[in-house]
Design a protein around this motif. Structure first.
Motif, mmCIF file in Angstrom:
data_model
loop_
_atom_site.group_PDB
_atom_site.id
_atom_site.type_symbol
_atom_site.label_atom_id
_atom_site.label_comp_id
_atom_site.label_asym_id
_atom_site.label_seq_id
_atom_site.Cartn_x
_atom_site.Cartn_y
_atom_site.Cartn_z
ATOM 1 N N TYR A 38 29.891 35.130 55.920
ATOM 2 C CA TYR A 38 28.343 34.968 56.042
ATOM 3 C C TYR A 38 27.006 34.727 55.161
ATOM 4 O O TYR A 38 26.578 34.395 55.190
ATOM 5 C CB TYR A 38 28.473 36.191 57.153
ATOM 6 C CG TYR A 38 27.441 36.261 57.933
ATOM 7 C CD1 TYR A 38 26.663 35.112 59.122
ATOM 8 C CD2 TYR A 38 26.058 37.324 57.839
ATOM 9 C CE1 TYR A 38 25.732 35.148 60.178
ATOM 10 C CE2 TYR A 38 24.947 37.443 58.137
ATOM 11 C CZ TYR A 38 25.028 35.981 60.038
ATOM 12 O OH TYR A 38 23.159 36.485 60.451
ATOM 13 N N PHE A 39 27.188 35.970 54.644
ATOM 14 C CA PHE A 39 25.951 36.183 53.581
ATOM 15 C C PHE A 39 25.288 34.903 52.747
ATOM 16 O O PHE A 39 25.138 35.086 52.925
ATOM 17 C CB PHE A 39 26.259 37.921 52.714
ATOM 18 C CG PHE A 39 25.355 38.790 54.225
ATOM 19 C CD1 PHE A 39 24.818 39.644 54.416
ATOM 20 C CD2 PHE A 39 26.864 39.886 54.237
ATOM 21 C CE1 PHE A 39 24.254 40.445 55.540
ATOM 22 C CE2 PHE A 39 26.905 40.607 54.566
ATOM 23 C CZ PHE A 39 25.442 41.108 55.639
ATOM 24 N N PHE A 40 27.067 34.887 51.451
ATOM 25 C CA PHE A 40 26.730 34.502 50.918
ATOM 26 C C PHE A 40 26.794 33.157 50.863
ATOM 27 O O PHE A 40 25.553 31.827 50.880
ATOM 28 C CB PHE A 40 27.929 34.047 50.363
ATOM 29 C CG PHE A 40 27.366 35.359 48.505
ATOM 30 C CD1 PHE A 40 26.375 35.389 48.070
ATOM 31 C CD2 PHE A 40 28.026 36.920 49.469
ATOM 32 C CE1 PHE A 40 26.455 36.768 47.481
ATOM 33 C CE2 PHE A 40 28.369 37.623 48.246
ATOM 34 C CZ PHE A 40 26.941 37.860 47.392
ATOM 35 N N GLY A 41 27.266 32.175 52.631
ATOM 36 C CA GLY A 41 26.830 30.824 53.337
ATOM 37 C C GLY A 41 25.771 30.274 53.981
ATOM 38 O O GLY A 41 25.305 29.614 53.445
ATOM 39 N N PHE A 42 24.986 31.788 54.278
ATOM 40 C CA PHE A 42 23.560 31.184 54.574
ATOM 41 C C PHE A 42 22.749 31.270 53.652
ATOM 42 O O PHE A 42 21.887 30.690 53.623
ATOM 43 C CB PHE A 42 23.582 31.689 56.202
ATOM 44 C CG PHE A 42 24.112 31.904 57.715
ATOM 45 C CD1 PHE A 42 23.920 30.762 57.853
ATOM 46 C CD2 PHE A 42 24.429 32.746 57.719
ATOM 47 C CE1 PHE A 42 23.789 30.398 59.087
ATOM 48 C CE2 PHE A 42 25.610 32.646 59.409
ATOM 49 C CZ PHE A 42 24.704 31.828 59.971
ATOM 50 N N TRP A 43 23.012 32.277 52.884
ATOM 51 C CA TRP A 43 21.420 31.766 50.918
ATOM 52 C C TRP A 43 22.309 31.482 50.707
ATOM 53 O O TRP A 43 20.938 30.516 50.234
ATOM 54 C CB TRP A 43 22.738 33.468 50.862
ATOM 55 C CG TRP A 43 21.756 33.416 49.371
ATOM 56 C CD1 TRP A 43 20.655 33.672 49.116
ATOM 57 C CD2 TRP A 43 22.412 33.130 47.987
ATOM 58 N NE1 TRP A 43 19.831 33.648 47.795
ATOM 59 C CE2 TRP A 43 20.795 33.486 47.241
ATOM 60 C CE3 TRP A 43 23.418 32.135 47.577
ATOM 61 C CZ2 TRP A 43 21.506 33.166 45.603
ATOM 62 C CZ3 TRP A 43 23.510 32.256 46.378
ATOM 63 C CH2 TRP A 43 22.696 32.601 45.547
ATOM 64 N N ALA A 44 22.632 30.314 51.001
ATOM 65 C CA ALA A 44 23.218 29.473 50.160
ATOM 66 C C ALA A 44 22.652 28.014 50.645
ATOM 67 O O ALA A 44 22.247 26.855 49.605
ATOM 68 C CB ALA A 44 24.748 28.340 50.204
ATOM 69 N N LEU A 45 22.515 28.266 51.814
ATOM 70 C CA LEU A 45 22.120 26.967 52.603
ATOM 71 C C LEU A 45 20.275 27.198 52.398
ATOM 72 O O LEU A 45 19.836 26.036 52.710
ATOM 73 C CB LEU A 45 22.943 27.766 54.148
ATOM 74 C CG LEU A 45 24.156 26.513 54.595
ATOM 75 C CD1 LEU A 45 24.220 26.685 56.345
ATOM 76 C CD2 LEU A 45 23.946 24.745 54.501
#
Length: 60
Positions: A38-45
């Motif tokens: 969740y954290f790194f996925g949205f951060w990457a987006l």
């Protein structure tokens, strides 16, 4: 939409909302691996949209 001058502000507000209290409560119910995604996925987006938005055209 991406070429409009308001898009960076929309991206910032969207990022704040993704990491705000209500969605953090949802993320709390996930497994530890799910929280990392969740954290790194949205951060990457958010980073990806910033790169697309602020990339300078190649002047060859």
């Amino acid at each position: 939409m991406i070429n409009k001058p308001e898009f960076p502000i929309l991206l910032f507000v969207g990022g704040l909302l993704l990491f705000a209290w209500p969605l953090m409560e949802v993320a709390r119910t996930l497994s530890p691996g799910g929280r990392i995604l969740y954290f790194f996925g949205f951060w990457a987006l958010i980073v990806f949209f910033n790169i697309v938005l602020f990339r300078k055209p190649d002047r060859s």
